[in-house]
Write a protein that holds these residues in place. Structure first.
Motif, PDB file in Angstrom:
ATOM      1  N   ASN A   1      -7.550  13.640 -11.352  1.00  0.00           N
ATOM      2  CA  ASN A   1      -7.235  12.953 -12.602  1.00  0.00           C
ATOM      3  C   ASN A   1      -6.218  11.831 -12.384  1.00  0.00           C
ATOM      4  OD1 ASN A   1      -9.010  14.389 -14.180  1.00  0.00           O
ATOM      5  ND2 ASN A   1      -7.481  15.857 -14.938  1.00  0.00           N
ATOM      6  N   GLU A   2      -5.294  12.056 -11.457  1.00  0.00           N
ATOM      7  CA  GLU A   2      -4.325  10.998 -11.136  1.00  0.00           C
ATOM      8  C   GLU A   2      -5.007   9.855 -10.387  1.00  0.00           C
ATOM      9  OE1 GLU A   2      -0.235  13.610 -10.503  1.00  0.00           O
ATOM     10  OE2 GLU A   2      -1.722  13.566  -8.895  1.00  0.00           O
ATOM     11  N   ALA A   3      -5.885  10.222  -9.465  1.00  0.00           N
ATOM     12  CA  ALA A   3      -6.555   9.196  -8.657  1.00  0.00           C
ATOM     13  C   ALA A   3      -7.450   8.308  -9.523  1.00  0.00           C
ATOM     14  CB  ALA A   3      -7.373   9.856  -7.552  1.00  0.00           C
ATOM     15  N   VAL A   4      -8.130   8.920 -10.490  1.00  0.00           N
ATOM     16  CA  VAL A   4      -8.955   8.136 -11.416  1.00  0.00           C
ATOM     17  C   VAL A   4      -8.068   7.138 -12.168  1.00  0.00           C
ATOM     18  CG1 VAL A   4     -10.141   8.324 -13.649  1.00  0.00           C
ATOM     19  CG2 VAL A   4     -10.845   9.785 -11.750  1.00  0.00           C
ATOM     20  N   SER A   5      -6.927   7.623 -12.623  1.00  0.00           N
ATOM     21  CA  SER A   5      -6.021   6.753 -13.376  1.00  0.00           C
ATOM     22  C   SER A   5      -5.548   5.594 -12.513  1.00  0.00           C
ATOM     23  CB  SER A   5      -4.800   7.541 -13.876  1.00  0.00           C
ATOM     24  OG  SER A   5      -5.212   8.734 -14.500  1.00  0.00           O
ATOM     25  N   GLU A   6      -5.134   5.906 -11.287  1.00  0.00           N
ATOM     26  CA  GLU A   6      -4.621   4.847 -10.407  1.00  0.00           C
ATOM     27  C   GLU A   6      -5.727   3.856 -10.036  1.00  0.00           C
ATOM     28  OE1 GLU A   6      -1.594   4.088  -9.761  1.00  0.00           O
ATOM     29  OE2 GLU A   6      -0.729   5.862 -10.734  1.00  0.00           O
ATOM     30  N   GLY A   7      -6.942   4.374  -9.873  1.00  0.00           N
ATOM     31  CA  GLY A   7      -8.068   3.487  -9.578  1.00  0.00           C
ATOM     32  C   GLY A   7      -8.310   2.518 -10.728  1.00  0.00           C
ATOM     33  N   ALA A   8      -8.320   3.059 -11.927  1.00  0.00           N
ATOM     34  CA  ALA A   8      -8.551   2.201 -13.098  1.00  0.00           C
ATOM     35  C   ALA A   8      -7.457   1.145 -13.209  1.00  0.00           C
ATOM     36  CB  ALA A   8      -8.599   3.064 -14.361  1.00  0.00           C
TER      37      ALA A   8
ATOM     38  N   SER B   1       0.852  -1.194   0.000  1.00  0.00           N
ATOM     39  CA  SER B   1       0.000   0.000   0.000  1.00  0.00           C
ATOM     40  C   SER B   1       0.886   1.242   0.000  1.00  0.00           C
ATOM     41  CB  SER B   1      -0.918  -0.002   1.224  1.00  0.00           C
ATOM     42  OG  SER B   1      -0.131   0.037   2.392  1.00  0.00           O
ATOM     43  N   ARG B   2       0.342   2.314  -0.493  1.00  0.00           N
ATOM     44  CA  ARG B   2       1.088   3.582  -0.501  1.00  0.00           C
ATOM     45  C   ARG B   2       0.270   4.580   0.299  1.00  0.00           C
ATOM     46  NH1 ARG B   2       1.645   4.221  -6.753  1.00  0.00           N
ATOM     47  NH2 ARG B   2      -0.070   2.744  -6.679  1.00  0.00           N
ATOM     48  N   GLU B   3       0.834   5.055   1.383  1.00  0.00           N
ATOM     49  CA  GLU B   3       0.056   5.904   2.289  1.00  0.00           C
ATOM     50  C   GLU B   3       0.417   7.373   2.158  1.00  0.00           C
ATOM     51  OE1 GLU B   3       0.237   4.344   6.249  1.00  0.00           O
ATOM     52  OE2 GLU B   3      -0.627   2.444   5.572  1.00  0.00           O
ATOM     53  N   GLY B   4      -0.561   8.189   2.441  1.00  0.00           N
ATOM     54  CA  GLY B   4      -0.325   9.621   2.513  1.00  0.00           C
ATOM     55  C   GLY B   4       0.113  10.253   1.213  1.00  0.00           C
ATOM     56  N   LEU B   5      -0.411   9.778   0.102  1.00  0.00           N
ATOM     57  CA  LEU B   5      -0.068  10.399  -1.182  1.00  0.00           C
ATOM     58  C   LEU B   5      -0.939  11.632  -1.398  1.00  0.00           C
ATOM     59  CD1 LEU B   5       0.197   7.444  -3.718  1.00  0.00           C
ATOM     60  CD2 LEU B   5       2.024   8.586  -2.461  1.00  0.00           C
ATOM     61  N   LEU B   6      -0.379  12.594  -2.085  1.00  0.00           N
ATOM     62  CA  LEU B   6      -1.159  13.761  -2.471  1.00  0.00           C
ATOM     63  C   LEU B   6      -1.441  13.625  -3.966  1.00  0.00           C
ATOM     64  CD1 LEU B   6      -2.203  16.403  -1.177  1.00  0.00           C
ATOM     65  CD2 LEU B   6      -0.178  17.530  -2.115  1.00  0.00           C
ATOM     66  N   LEU B   7      -2.681  13.357  -4.299  1.00  0.00           N
ATOM     67  CA  LEU B   7      -3.011  13.129  -5.710  1.00  0.00           C
ATOM     68  C   LEU B   7      -4.084  14.086  -6.189  1.00  0.00           C
ATOM     69  CD1 LEU B   7      -3.296   9.245  -6.236  1.00  0.00           C
ATOM     70  CD2 LEU B   7      -1.309  10.714  -6.588  1.00  0.00           C
ATOM     71  N   GLN B   8      -3.993  14.402  -7.475  1.00  0.00           N
ATOM     72  CA  GLN B   8      -5.067  15.119  -8.172  1.00  0.00           C
ATOM     73  C   GLN B   8      -6.178  14.124  -8.514  1.00  0.00           C
ATOM     74  OE1 GLN B   8      -4.038  16.718 -11.953  1.00  0.00           O
ATOM     75  NE2 GLN B   8      -3.020  18.521 -11.123  1.00  0.00           N
TER      76      GLN B   8
ATOM     77  N   GLU C   1      -5.815  16.070  -2.943  1.00  0.00           N
ATOM     78  CA  GLU C   1      -6.146  15.679  -1.575  1.00  0.00           C
ATOM     79  C   GLU C   1      -5.284  14.495  -1.195  1.00  0.00           C
ATOM     80  OE1 GLU C   1     -10.705  16.496  -0.320  1.00  0.00           O
ATOM     81  OE2 GLU C   1     -10.491  15.041  -1.915  1.00  0.00           O
ATOM     82  N   LYS C   2      -5.190  14.292   0.078  1.00  0.00           N
ATOM     83  CA  LYS C   2      -4.405  13.160   0.576  1.00  0.00           C
ATOM     84  C   LYS C   2      -5.193  11.875   0.375  1.00  0.00           C
ATOM     85  CE  LYS C   2      -2.855  11.450   4.688  1.00  0.00           C
ATOM     86  NZ  LYS C   2      -2.721  11.473   6.126  1.00  0.00           N
ATOM     87  N   ILE C   3      -4.482  10.852   0.002  1.00  0.00           N
ATOM     88  CA  ILE C   3      -5.150   9.558  -0.187  1.00  0.00           C
ATOM     89  C   ILE C   3      -4.180   8.437   0.164  1.00  0.00           C
ATOM     90  CG2 ILE C   3      -4.593   9.621  -2.684  1.00  0.00           C
ATOM     91  CD1 ILE C   3      -7.077   7.889  -3.160  1.00  0.00           C
ATOM     92  N   ASP C   4      -4.703   7.407   0.826  1.00  0.00           N
ATOM     93  CA  ASP C   4      -3.922   6.195   1.067  1.00  0.00           C
ATOM     94  C   ASP C   4      -4.335   5.179   0.012  1.00  0.00           C
ATOM     95  OD1 ASP C   4      -2.936   7.399   3.354  1.00  0.00           O
ATOM     96  OD2 ASP C   4      -4.522   6.553   4.620  1.00  0.00           O
ATOM     97  N   LEU C   5      -3.386   4.761  -0.803  1.00  0.00           N
ATOM     98  CA  LEU C   5      -3.729   3.755  -1.813  1.00  0.00           C
ATOM     99  C   LEU C   5      -3.597   2.370  -1.187  1.00  0.00           C
ATOM    100  CD1 LEU C   5      -2.129   5.039  -5.137  1.00  0.00           C
ATOM    101  CD2 LEU C   5      -4.399   5.460  -4.207  1.00  0.00           C
TER     102      LEU C   5
END
Ligand code: SF4
Lengths: 376, 282
Positions: free
Chosen positions: A11-18, A2-9, A178-182
């Motif tokens: 558009n980046e989060a959508v890409s990583e989710g997909a 897992s990758r914790e405490g990332l700051l993503l846009q 925003e901050k997100i934990d992947l």
């Protein structure tokens, strides 16, 4: 890992989710404010052994996505309103041919070329963009975290129901960080298209009962898969038989409408005992939440109903809520699109008012509060 | 001359006979082109599991619906773009695109030229019958000047595309032209096109007696007359090399017009993956 405490846009989060959902093919065409999704995918797809293609136009992008999906690779494209207008053809085709794919619309403002500022002006386009009756699924994230998780959900629903899924972001969410934990891959549930259970000689690409999702064999596996966007029978042969038309179009609807409990998702905030309820989705729901707090401080009892899945619209639950409250305020960044669904759903049983903003700026909690006060 | 496989063998192996008869008019060129494709596939002993047909809108695209092969019948003009996505996702597949002149040269022109430019490893076969047959005979971008069609009732003044030249200009690495009349040559050309590792383009001059022939008797009215016209007006590329521009005017030059090897796109993209996985350009 897992990758914790990332700051993503967004558009980046959508890409990583997909990507987390298993997407390994992306085809796109440059358009603001969706371009970052292409740029992320241009790096990530080849890194992961997948494919990134910048196609000659928007239509080619959705076309290439459909081709890749037929080969058994989870595939997506991303664009904004004017691009979605062009992709409508391919999305309608995917509805009829039942080819899974994810389409992201990072919404911008205005008709025509419009402008690149945020809006929620493509809610109806998502549903009614292509010709004819279209039963699609459309999701509306409200945060960076949700951009990630709904991209996964979108790919999964698309595979499970053999239907194109449209993720409705907007240019604010797309560019906001925003901050997100992947999560690690084990924490993510991924779904694949239903696989054939019959011998290859017996396989038919559209063989399902009137509510069913037909299993989908990939190309190159010996099933002689026949996929078509024309009216067809269960084998995928062209049909001119009215009974086949009736069966097919009904089935395309039923496969979604008989599974609303699985597909629909919404968030409710302080609905119980509320006098007024705000219906808001996407980025606007955050202003709505702030407005609810402000209203509470002033002694008002206000709730929020936030459709997370916009299409199919959560009619049943909203109808129940409509019976219990004194008024509904639909706040949206368009001239009034979802309000039509709310009115249709509540059938005049409760006053429904709209708060609309179409100037490319966000709806302010204070504007919502003022409108709530007006409603009493 | 390579051998011709008996019709019965082709029928048994490749056709879903319950879908027959075809919808084509008597004398249509679409059947012959389909036959040439299946002859080539069988002659090459391609694994049918790995052959995918991507067909466009128009009379010609209806060929694929009768076959026991993976078949994607797509939107008007989009076949090369769909096939590009499929080839990139599944380089192991042998993808044959079947289009007509309206599909390929008009509404799908952008996709066609870019598929050629990328040198994506698909085979695109365009039946050029100078007309939109399926919709009842409107002129297409390849219809010769002066032609009468339902949308040019007073004779056409639009200059036509020369499709093979267009493909050469767009960067195709294999460009060939055949006719419905020269069926033996056509089978060979299909085979060569499929074998070509990059983007292969094959134009087939085909008769549409119903929508073109009846209105433009100079090139024959019936199917057989149109084939006769093809026979009389075709020149092989070898012969054409020794002919003047003047004497070539109005002639159909047949054979392989261009055949060169450049990196095939789905294979070349593997280098992008390698560089990405190494974490940089080096
Ligand atoms: S209209 Fe022309 S192209 Fe179409 S089936 Fe008839 S002869 Fe063939």
């Amino acid at each position: 890992m897992s990758r914790e405490g990332l700051l993503l846009q967004g558009n980046e989060a959508v890409s990583e989710g997909a990507i987390a959902a298993g997407v390994r093919f992306f085809a796109g065409y440059p358009i603001t404010p969706a371009t970052e999704i292409s740029e992320v995918m241009a790096r990530r797809m080849p890194e992961l052994g997948g494919t990134f293609l910048q196609m000659e136009d928007e239509i080619a992008s959705i076309s290439a996505v459909l081709g890749a999906s037929c080969g058994g690779v989870k595939a997506m494209t991303a664009s904004s309103g004017p691009g979605l207008a062009l992709k409508a053809e391919g999305i309608g085709y995917a509805v009829c041919a039942e080819i899974p794919c994810l389409i992201v619309n990072v919404q911008r403002t205005g008709p025509g070329v419009g402008s690149v500022t945020p809006s929620q002006q493509d809610v109806m386009q998502a549903k009614w963009g292509p010709n004819s009756d279209n039963m699609i699924i459309s999701l509306s994230p409200a945060s960076i975290k949700e951009c990630f998780w709904l991209a996964i959900r979108g790919v999964n629903l698309s595979e499970k129901y053999r239907v194109p899924v449209i993720l409705l972001s907007d240019s604010f969410l797309g560019h906001m960080s925003e901050k997100i934990d992947l999560p690690s891959p084990e924490e993510i549930e991924t779904m694949d298209r239903p696989r054939p259970t019959v011998a290859p000689e017996k396989y038919k690409a559209y063989d399902a009962d009137i509510n069913g999702v037909p299993p989908l064999a990939n190309f190159g596996e010996g099933y002689a898969v026949r996929l078509v966007g024309n009216m067809h029978n269960k084998a995928g042969d062209y049909s001119r038989n009215p009974r086949d038309f009736d069966f097919l179009i009904n089935r395309l609807h039923n496969k979604i409408l008989t599974n609303l409990a699985d597909i629909c998702a919404y968030e409710e905030v302080e609905i119980d005992g509320a006098d007024l309820v705000i219906v808001a989705y996407g980025i606007v729901s955050r202003a709505a939440k702030a407005a609810i707090r402000l209203a509470k401080n002033q002694g008002m009892r206000v709730g929020l109903f936030r459709p997370i899945v916009l299409w199919p619209f959560p009619t049943e639950r909203l109808a129940e809520i409509g019976k219990k409250v004194g008024g509904i305020l639909v706040a949206e960044m368009n001239m009034g699109q979802v309000i039509r669904e709310v009115e249709r759903t509540t059938r005049g049983e409760v006053p429904v008012a709209g708060l609309n903003r179409i100037d490319g700026l966000l709806i302010n909690p204070l504007d919502i509060l003022a409108k709530l006060k007006e409603m009493g | 001359m390579a051998k011709i496989i008996p019709q019965a063998t082709i029928l048994e192996k490749y056709f879903v006979t319950s879908t027959l008869p075809t919808q084509w008019c008597p004398g249509c060129g679409a059947g012959g082109i389909g036959h040439a494709v299946l002859q080539a596939i069988e002659r090459m002993q391609l694994d049918p599991k790995k052959v995918v047909l991507v067909s466009g809108i128009g009379c010609n695209g209806h060929f694929t619906r009768h076959l026991r092969l993976d078949d994607l019948h797509v939107l008007h003009g989009r076949a090369p773009a769909v096939a590009t996505g499929l080839k990139m996702a599944r380089p192991d597949l042998e993808i044959i695109v079947i289009q007509g002149d309206g599909d390929a040269a008009s509404i799908g022109g952008n996709h066609l030229i870019h598929a050629a430019r990328r040198n994506i490893g698909i085979t695109t076969i365009v039946s050029n019958n100078y007309i939109y047959g399926r919709t009842g005979g409107q002129y297409s971008p390849t219809t010769p000047k002066k032609s009468i069609s339902t949308s040019s009732p007073f004779g056409l003044e639009d200059p036509p595309f020369e499709l093979c030249n267009l493909m050469v200009g767009a960067g195709a690495t294999f460009v060939a032209r055949g006719t419905s009349y020269h069926i033996i040559q056509l089978i060979d050309l299909v085979e060569r096109a499929i074998k070509h590792p990059g983007f292969a383009f094959l134009e087939v001059i085909a008769p549409c007696p119903t929508s073109y022939g009846r209105k433009n008797p100079e090139t024959g009215i019936t199917g057989p007359q149109m084939l006769q016209w093809q026979k009389e007006n075709s020149v092989s590329i070898k012969k054409a090399a020794h002919m003047s521009e003047e004497s070539l005017r109005g002639k159909i030059v047949t054979g392989i017009l261009l055949d060169r090897i450049e990196p095939e796109y789905s294979a070349a993209y593997a280098k992008v993956r390698q560089r990405a996985q190494k974490g940089g350009l080096a």
